[in-house]
Structure formats: C-alpha cells, structure tokens
Enzyme design. Structure first.
Site, PDB file in Angstrom:
ATOM      1  CG  LEU A 163      -2.042  -0.994   1.288  1.00  0.00           C
ATOM      2  CD1 LEU A 163      -2.688  -0.990   2.674  1.00  0.00           C
ATOM      3  CD2 LEU A 163      -3.082  -0.695   0.225  1.00  0.00           C
ATOM      4  CG  ASP A 164      -0.069   4.843  -2.171  1.00  0.00           C
ATOM      5  OD1 ASP A 164      -0.402   5.502  -1.173  1.00  0.00           O
ATOM      6  OD2 ASP A 164      -0.796   4.724  -3.174  1.00  0.00           O
ATOM      7  CG  PHE A 165       4.160   7.876   2.403  1.00  0.00           C
ATOM      8  CD1 PHE A 165       5.008   7.398   3.399  1.00  0.00           C
ATOM      9  CD2 PHE A 165       3.724   9.197   2.479  1.00  0.00           C
ATOM     10  CE1 PHE A 165       5.407   8.218   4.457  1.00  0.00           C
ATOM     11  CE2 PHE A 165       4.117  10.021   3.524  1.00  0.00           C
ATOM     12  CZ  PHE A 165       4.959   9.532   4.509  1.00  0.00           C
ATOM     13  CB  SER A 201      -2.894   3.798   0.532  1.00  0.00           C
ATOM     14  OG  SER A 201      -2.994   4.452  -0.715  1.00  0.00           O
TER      15      SER A 201
END
Length: 262
Positions: free
Chosen positions: A102-104, A106
């Site tokens: 999951l990106d930063f 999210s």
C-alpha cells in the site's frame, strides 16, 4: 539448490543480501568457505557468522493482518528515512514478507507472512481486493464506463509516483463498484479489483482528473479488515487459515496442506 537461494528461503535475508554475505566471507558450509557457485547437497549444513541456519518447515507458516496507517512505507528500509511498517511491527516480525504493498498515503489491510511461498501465491493470485475511496469531484459517465469495460492507457503517469518507471497501464474492468456518496466537491466509492498494480486506482482516477484523497483497503480475498484499529495487528482465525490452506493446495499441487490449523 543454490546457496543464495537456500539462505533467502530460510532466513530474513533476500537473495541479493545473501550474495553480499557470501562475498563478505560470512557464510560457511560444514566449516568450509562458500562462494557464489556453491550448490548445496542434501543434508549439508549452512552457517552464517558461525550460527547454524536451520531449514524452516515449509508446511507451517503464520499470516498476520496489519491495519497500515497513512504515512508508513511498506519496505524493509527507506532511503529518505521515513517510517516503515516494520518500525511499528517490531523485531518480532522483521522477517515477515508483505503481500503486495500500500503506498505511503494509503491505509488499510496489509497481509504479512513468514512464508515466501504463501506471499508469492497470494500476490500472483486474482483474489478480490476491495477498497473504499474518497475522490475530489463527482463521478462521471466516462468513469463508470471505464470501471465497467476497462481502460488502456499509453500514458498513465498521472497519479503515479514520480520515480515510477511504469508509463503504460491496462486497467481490467472492476469486479464491482458502488458510488456510496456523490457530490460536487467530493465523492465516495467502494470498488473491487483483482490486481492492485502500482498505484492502479490513483492512476485510474487521475486520468479523469480526479484526485484520490483517501484510499483504504478493507478486504483481500476472504480476509477482511473489519474493526481492527489503525496500527494494530491480528492473526488469521481458524476459518481464514482453513480457506488459505484450500486456496494454496488448489493453486500449487506440490503444496502440502498442514493440519496445524485445521
């Protein structure tokens, strides 16, 4: 099996890190020095810094659910010294592998496991991933059509990380979507996809000039986030493990279904 492969399978080290250990002379085999060309024979024992590296039982594994907060990187380390998920998880789970990322910006459900086989099969699967999104602006007819029919972009850089080398991207039709709240300023959606490629949802909505301001994953296959607090973990329950065993045995004929959790 090659030595670096054995080390990566049975320790916290990646194959590249194993190569570095070998190059530094920190790996021995039955009191003999090892090199990059070493292929282990059955029963040979491996030592790292003089400590015996015991082969793990591949039939037993652990999977945890982590409610990742915004502002954490899903990585073992970060060159910008930002907080990583393992800072919260602690040393006990330092050897666990994340199932995708999951990106930063999210949050939500992140699966981690101590089995590379389990991580690989879950990541490569077409299991349903469900997300709750908040976007700036309204939901247009063009967006709905793309969610239903799919979308192919030669330039999908909007919404991507600035360092991403992925330019073109194909978006498969969403499995499901539901507009739960629509407004001129903000809209909320619940969507289900099967891949979760690099910032896939952010790229998708950016094409329609819609910024994703909140993104939370709430389900991965049959495993749900439910009411797990942000920054906390839980283990899979008995039913979830049983379904995971069934999934693995179906997708890998060589996978032995352990009776530990059944």
């Amino acid at each position: 099996m090659r030595l670096n492969q054995f080390i990566s399978h049975h320790s916290k080290y990646s194959r590249r890190e194993a190569d570095r250990l070998i190059e530094e002379g920190r790996v021995n085999i039955e009191k003999n020095k090892a090199d990059f060309n070493t292929v282990l024979e059955v029963g040979q024992r491996v030592f790292i810094d003089g400590k015996y590296l015991k082969a793990q039982n591949q039939d037993l594994y652990t999977v945890i659910v982590y409610h990742k907060p915004k502002g954490e990187i899903v990585s073992k380390k970060d060159d910008r010294d930002r907080r990583i998920v393992y800072d919260t998880l602690g040393a006990k789970y330092a050897h666990f592998i994340s199932v995708g990322r999951l990106d930063f910006a999210s949050e939500g459900l992140l699966l981690l496991t101590d089995s590379k086989n389990v991580a690989r099969q879950l990541m490569q699967s077409d299991l349903e991933r469900e997300y709750i999104l908040k976007i700036k602006g309204s939901v247009t007819k063009e967006m709905i059509e793309a969610m239903e029919k799919g979308l192919s972009l030669q330039n999908a850089t909007l919404g991507a990380h600035h360092k991403s080398k992925i330019k073109a991207m194909d978006f498969a039709p969403f499995l499901k979507y539901e507009v739960t709240k629509e407004g001129t300023n903000f809209s909320r959606l619940k969507v289900s996809i099967t891949e979760g490629k690099n910032r896939e949802l952010r790229r998708f909505f950016a094409y329609f000039k819609r910024e994703v301001v909140d993104l939370r994953r709430v389900r991965y296959g049959w495993i749900e986030l439910n009411a797990l607090p942000v920054g906390k973990i839980r283990f899979l329950n008995k039913t979830e493990y049983k379904l995971l065993h069934q999934f693995l045995s179906k997708n890998d004929k060589n996978f032995y279904v352990s009776k530990k959790y059944i």
